[in-house]
Design an enzyme around this catalytic site. Structure first.
Site, short mmCIF file in Angstrom:
data_model
loop_
_atom_site.label_atom_id
_atom_site.label_comp_id
_atom_site.label_asym_id
_atom_site.label_seq_id
_atom_site.Cartn_x
_atom_site.Cartn_y
_atom_site.Cartn_z
N GLN A 47 0.84 -1.21 0.00
CA GLN A 47 0.00 0.00 0.00
C GLN A 47 0.86 1.25 0.00
O GLN A 47 1.94 1.28 0.61
CB GLN A 47 -0.92 0.07 1.24
CG GLN A 47 -2.23 -0.68 1.09
CD GLN A 47 -2.08 -2.17 1.29
OE1 GLN A 47 -1.34 -2.61 2.16
NE2 GLN A 47 -2.74 -2.96 0.46
N ASN A 67 -3.64 0.64 -3.31
CA ASN A 67 -3.07 -0.70 -3.41
C ASN A 67 -2.02 -0.75 -4.51
O ASN A 67 -1.94 0.15 -5.36
CB ASN A 67 -4.18 -1.71 -3.73
CG ASN A 67 -5.09 -1.97 -2.56
OD1 ASN A 67 -4.63 -2.15 -1.42
ND2 ASN A 67 -6.40 -2.00 -2.81
N CYS A 76 -6.30 0.63 5.96
CA CYS A 76 -5.04 -0.10 5.99
C CYS A 76 -4.41 0.10 7.36
O CYS A 76 -3.79 1.12 7.63
CB CYS A 76 -4.09 0.36 4.90
SG CYS A 76 -2.51 -0.50 4.97
N GLY A 77 -4.64 -0.86 8.23
CA GLY A 77 -4.19 -0.73 9.62
C GLY A 77 -2.68 -0.70 9.76
O GLY A 77 -2.13 0.14 10.50
N ASN A 163 -13.33 -1.75 4.64
CA ASN A 163 -13.04 -2.51 3.42
C ASN A 163 -13.55 -3.95 3.62
O ASN A 163 -13.72 -4.41 4.75
CB ASN A 163 -11.54 -2.47 3.09
CG ASN A 163 -10.64 -2.93 4.24
OD1 ASN A 163 -11.09 -3.13 5.35
ND2 ASN A 163 -9.38 -3.10 3.95
N ASN A 197 -10.83 -8.84 0.53
CA ASN A 197 -9.59 -9.34 1.10
C ASN A 197 -9.91 -10.72 1.69
O ASN A 197 -10.92 -10.89 2.38
CB ASN A 197 -9.11 -8.39 2.20
CG ASN A 197 -8.77 -7.01 1.65
OD1 ASN A 197 -7.73 -6.85 1.01
ND2 ASN A 197 -9.63 -6.03 1.87
N GLU A 215 -4.59 -10.15 -0.21
CA GLU A 215 -5.22 -8.84 -0.19
C GLU A 215 -5.79 -8.44 -1.54
O GLU A 215 -5.13 -8.61 -2.56
CB GLU A 215 -4.20 -7.77 0.21
CG GLU A 215 -3.92 -7.74 1.68
CD GLU A 215 -3.14 -6.49 2.06
OE1 GLU A 215 -3.23 -5.49 1.33
OE2 GLU A 215 -2.43 -6.55 3.07
N ARG A 216 -7.00 -7.88 -1.46
CA ARG A 216 -7.58 -7.25 -2.65
C ARG A 216 -6.60 -6.21 -3.20
O ARG A 216 -6.08 -5.39 -2.44
CB ARG A 216 -8.88 -6.56 -2.21
CG ARG A 216 -9.53 -5.71 -3.27
CD ARG A 216 -10.79 -5.08 -2.77
NE ARG A 216 -10.56 -3.99 -1.82
CZ ARG A 216 -11.46 -3.07 -1.48
NH1 ARG A 216 -12.68 -3.14 -1.99
NH2 ARG A 216 -11.18 -2.12 -0.62
N CYS A 224 -1.75 -8.15 7.12
CA CYS A 224 -2.80 -7.20 6.74
C CYS A 224 -3.54 -6.83 8.02
O CYS A 224 -4.19 -7.67 8.63
CB CYS A 224 -3.75 -7.83 5.73
SG CYS A 224 -5.14 -6.76 5.29
N GLY A 225 -3.41 -5.58 8.41
CA GLY A 225 -3.97 -5.14 9.70
C GLY A 225 -5.48 -5.17 9.74
O GLY A 225 -6.07 -5.61 10.73
N1 LIG Z 1 -2.69 -4.01 4.32
C1 LIG Z 1 -3.83 -3.29 4.78
C2 LIG Z 1 -5.10 -3.58 4.12
C3 LIG Z 1 -5.17 -3.14 2.73
C4 LIG Z 1 -6.52 -3.37 2.22
C5 LIG Z 1 -6.59 -3.43 0.77
N2 LIG Z 1 -5.89 -4.55 0.17
C6 LIG Z 1 -8.02 -3.34 0.29
O1 LIG Z 1 -8.98 -3.41 1.07
O2 LIG Z 1 -8.16 -3.16 -0.91
C7 LIG Z 1 -3.98 -3.34 6.27
O3 LIG Z 1 -2.99 -3.47 6.95
O4 LIG Z 1 -5.09 -3.19 6.76
#
Ligand SMILES: N[C@H](CCC[C@H](N)C(=O)O)C(=O)O
Length: 293
Positions: A47, A67, A76-77, A163, A197, A215-216, A224-225
């Site tokens: 990200q 993304n 995106c945590g 998301n 996701n 991840e999407r 992925c948080g």
């Molecule tokens: N890596 C991110 C999430 C990205 C989400 C993304 N892939 C989407 O919803 O399109 C996290 O730490 O939350």
């Protein structure tokens, strides 16, 4: 570089993040710039967190999330922790209120350097996630892949953390599933009109689980948080866990607390790797000379 914007390459337990300083600029980081930065192994990312001037009184900054395929994300945590660490280093502040497309988000850096992000309230309505068809109970929806009579993955819990997330509960080791093969199919499954996701989760105790996420818009990531939040919430909703959970992702551990006021708090570290500057239109970039490798 004329018009270049500063950036920091960082990570949140291996979730590859670029924190871009877009303050004082009207333009967004373009999808073309995202694709170019991701194509270069030195700046490959999951990200981009683009820090913009505040749009709303009471917030310090607006954060735009992209993304690696150039699409936008609402949450995106792990990236938010990187943003907090970068801003804390710059300003000496430890408490921040941000705005994202998904709303207002509070975060703070603790004495030990770990960072907590209030990811807001989860949403469970099928239209909120969104799903393509009505499910009154989203703790478990009908969806499976693999042979009809012996599905490999089935009956996920679905949650929106801003998301869309689907959590598939598994009994076996999470590494025994070919997430790189099933991830793309499930991300783009007709059930998810905005894609999703995809996480597989193995509960290991009432307060711990092991997760892997496709991840999407970014594919397999080391963490992925928001998926960790979604998995913890879904674990509590289905009575597999309590409301405080430690999650082990391939890149490390995160803790999630689903508070009684319904807010989901994600806590973990963030790590700086190097700094540089880039062109937000094209993605052309250069490393700062004084920056460590
Ligand atoms: N890596 C991110 C999430 C990205 C989400 C993304 N892939 C989407 O919803 O399109 C996290 O730490 O939350």
């Amino acid at each position: 570089m004329a018009g270049a914007a500063p950036f920091a390459k960082m990570n949140g337990i291996g979730n590859e993040i670029i924190v871009a300083d877009m303050r004082g600029r009207a333009e967004r980081v373009s999808a073309a710039a995202a694709l170019a930065l991701n194509a270069d192994p030195a700046t490959r990312f999951d990200q981009i967190m683009a820090i913009h001037d505040a749009r709303t009184p009471g917030t310090a900054y607006f954060v735009d999330i992209l993304n690696s395929d150039g699409s936008s994300a609402q949450a995106c945590g792990n990236g938010m922790r990187c943003v907090v660490q970068a801003l804390a280093a710059e300003t000496g502040e430890t408490v921040f209120t941000f705005e994202t497309v998904a709303g207002i988000l509070n975060a703070k850096q603790h004495q030990d350097g770990s960072i907590s992000v209030d990811m807001g309230m989860p949403r469970f309505g099928w239209q909120e996630i969104p799903l393509a068809e009505e499910f009154r109970d989203t703790r478990m929806i009908e969806l499976q892949i693999g042979p009809i009579d012996a599905p490999v993955l089935h009956s996920p819990s679905v949650v929106s953390m801003g998301n869309p997330h689907a959590i598939f509960w598994v009994d076996r080791d999470v590494w025994s599933y070919e997430l790189e093969r099933f991830g793309p199919m499930l991300e783009n499954h007709p059930m998810f009109p905005e894609r999703a996701n995809i996480t597989i989760a193995q509960v290991t105790s009432p307060d711990s689980m092991i997760i892997r996420t496709w991840e999407r818009g970014a594919g397999l990531t080391r963490a992925c948080g928001s998926a960790a939040c979604a998995a913890a919430v879904a674990g509590a909703r289905t009575k597999r866990t309590g409301r405080s959970v430690e999650l082990t992702a391939p890149g490390g551990k995160l803790t999630v607390e689903w508070r009684d006021d319904d807010h989901v708090i994600l806590t973990g570290p963030a790590e700086w790797e190097f700094s540089g500057s880039f062109d937000p239109a094209t993605g052309t970039w250069a490393r700062d000379t004084e920056s460590a490798a």
